[in-house]
Design an enzyme around this catalytic site. Structure first.
Site, short mmCIF file in Angstrom:
data_model
loop_
_atom_site.label_atom_id
_atom_site.label_comp_id
_atom_site.label_asym_id
_atom_site.label_seq_id
_atom_site.Cartn_x
_atom_site.Cartn_y
_atom_site.Cartn_z
N TYR A 141 0.88 -1.28 -0.03
CA TYR A 141 0.08 0.11 -0.04
C TYR A 141 0.69 1.13 -0.03
CZ TYR A 141 -3.52 3.26 1.48
OH TYR A 141 -4.36 4.71 1.72
N ASP A 236 9.27 2.99 -0.41
CA ASP A 236 8.28 3.66 0.26
C ASP A 236 8.49 3.40 1.86
OD1 ASP A 236 6.03 4.54 1.53
OD2 ASP A 236 4.60 3.67 0.23
N LYS A 264 4.17 9.24 8.82
CA LYS A 264 4.27 8.64 9.88
C LYS A 264 5.05 9.05 11.04
CE LYS A 264 1.17 5.14 8.23
NZ LYS A 264 1.03 4.34 6.91
#
Ligand SMILES: *Cc1c(COP(=O)(O)O)cnc(C)c1O
Length: 425
Positions: A141, A236, A264
């Site tokens: 994702y 990522d 994050k």
């Protein structure tokens, strides 16, 4: 109002009652809790129930809730004003820390979410190479941007959405999807299409189909093949950045991508994203170069202050070895409890991120093996844990996290509660 009444109220005004799909607890059944506050390793709902928190806002809170350094840094920033739309010193400081921590990053651009970071990095890769195709991996994702929502993990996996209406076929066709950890498939695709591929994007440790570590040669193959054909390799590291090491998975595995996306942890709990890489590539972004990307609230001082305090605290504590050890012991013990009760399972862990896959004992190495898990059993497990004061991600296909404040005492309490929860399934 209690959790359920508030959720009913929420559904009147928010689609599904939430601002991000997995929060609705649809995959595990039952009504979601509505959170009042967090403190350290704990989170409290509006009814005053306390939970030991292994969700940790889906990864950002490596220092736990309300770490004093982060809180005081944010308070200082707030007192100076919430946003200026011009450069502030916090941005420069945090950029310096990112460049100092990530081996492959000479320059970084801050944005407001991981999704935005990925979208911008892909645009940059396409602009830099003059090519249009992207390669991604099943179950990874990378946010909800069109090009990477094909065969995605996280909520897309959780809710079993095959693709997403709203993404034109013409756009989806520009993304090649390969199985995670399949080096041969990567080589084959590059042999056929290599000269048309702008970038390969990968979660260097997958976290969004549940945690799946990369096989040793997988990341190496990605590095070699992309280099050979002039495509960019994008790591990522929205989850892994500052989570596995200060310098993320690229430091942990010793492999340097061309571009890195962050989010994050780098925002310490505030909305954030960032992308960075080598000078030669990053210089193509406006205003230095012609590839446009902008943001009214990008580099927001409050966000940057939270991120800066988080990075500085991580540098001071250097908690990674201890986190690794503590998480290893904890996961071994949880596994033993499941085994005692005869619940078939397997688990993956890298550093302080891990996932228990229930109902399967086959090693999980990619999306297909992750899908062998029994999601209805997971739902029962989740709800029994919740009832016993332990919060884990409300989906089989997500990572659990530890923070630096999950000490031995708290983890022992968690184990007692987990044991009781397993008995009650
Ligand atoms: C969470 C996540 C994103 C998206 O970040 P948002 O801030 O939710 O947009 C992208 N990539 C990975 C690996 C993630 O875990």
């Amino acid at each position: 109002m209690n959790n359920q009444q508030l959720f009913e109220e929420a559904k009147k005004y928010l689609p599904g009652g939430v601002n991000s799909p997995v929060r609705a607890f649809k995959a595990v059944g039952g009504s979601p809790i509505i959170v009042e506050r967090g403190q350290g390793a704990y989170i409290y709902d509006v009814e005053g129930n306390r939970y030991i928190d292994f969700l940790l806002s889906w990864g950002p809170l490596i220092l736990g809730h309300r770490h004093p350094n982060v809180e005081s840094s944010v308070k200082q920033a707030v007192e100076k004003g919430l946003s200026f739309g011009l450069t502030n010193p916090y941005e420069i400081e945090l950029a310096k820390e990112v460049v100092g921590s990530f081996p492959s990053v000479d320059k970084v651009r801050f944005v407001n979410s991981g999704t935005e970071a990925v979208m911008s990095a892909i645009r940059l890769a396409r602009g830099y190479t003059g090519r249009k195709y992207i390669v991604k991996f099943e179950g990874c994702y990378h946010g909800h941007y069109d090009s990477v929502l094909v065969s995605a993990g996280s909520g897309v996996a959780t809710l079993a959405i095959p693709g997403t209406p709203g993404i034109p076929e013409e756009v989806a066709k520009l993304t090649f999807v390969l199985p995670y950890n399949d080096s041969e498939a990567v080589k084959k695709l590059f042999e056929e299409k290599g000269s048309q591929i702008a970038a390969v994007i990968v979660e260097p440790v997958a976290g969004n189909m549940g945690v799946v570590p990369p096989k040793e040669e997988f990341l190496k193959t990605l590095r070699e093949e992309s280099e050979k054909y002039g495509a960019l390799l994008i790591f990522d590291e929205v989850i892994t950045g500052l989570r596995l090491a200060l310098g993320g998975a690229q430091e942990y595995y010793g492999i340097e991508p061309d571009l890195t996306t962050l989010g994050k942890v780098i925002g310490g709990g505030m909305p954030v994203g960032a992308y960075g890489g080598k000078e030669e590539i990053m210089s193509k972004i406006a205003p230095e170069g012609e590839i446009y990307q902008a943001g009214t609230l990008s580099g927001n001082p409050v966000t940057m202050a939270a991120g800066l305090a988080t990075v500085q605290t991580l540098k001071e504590l250097n908690p990674y070895e201890e986190l690794d050890k503590r998480t290893a012991q904890f996961t071994e013990k949880v596994s033993a409890l499941l085994k005692e009760k005869g619940i078939p399972h397997t688990y993956n862990r890298v550093g302080s991120m891990f996932t228990f896959f229930l109902g399967t004992q086959e090693k999980v190495t990619d999306y297909r093996s992750a899908l062998k898990s029994d999601t209805s059993l997971f739902g029962k497990f989740f709800n029994s844990l919740l009832k016993n004061g332990v919060l884990i991600p409300p989906s089989q296909f997500e990572a659990w996290f530890l923070s630096v404040v999950h000490n031995e005492e708290i983890l022992n309490e968690a184990l007692e509660r987990i044991e009781k929860a397993i008995k009650e399934i």
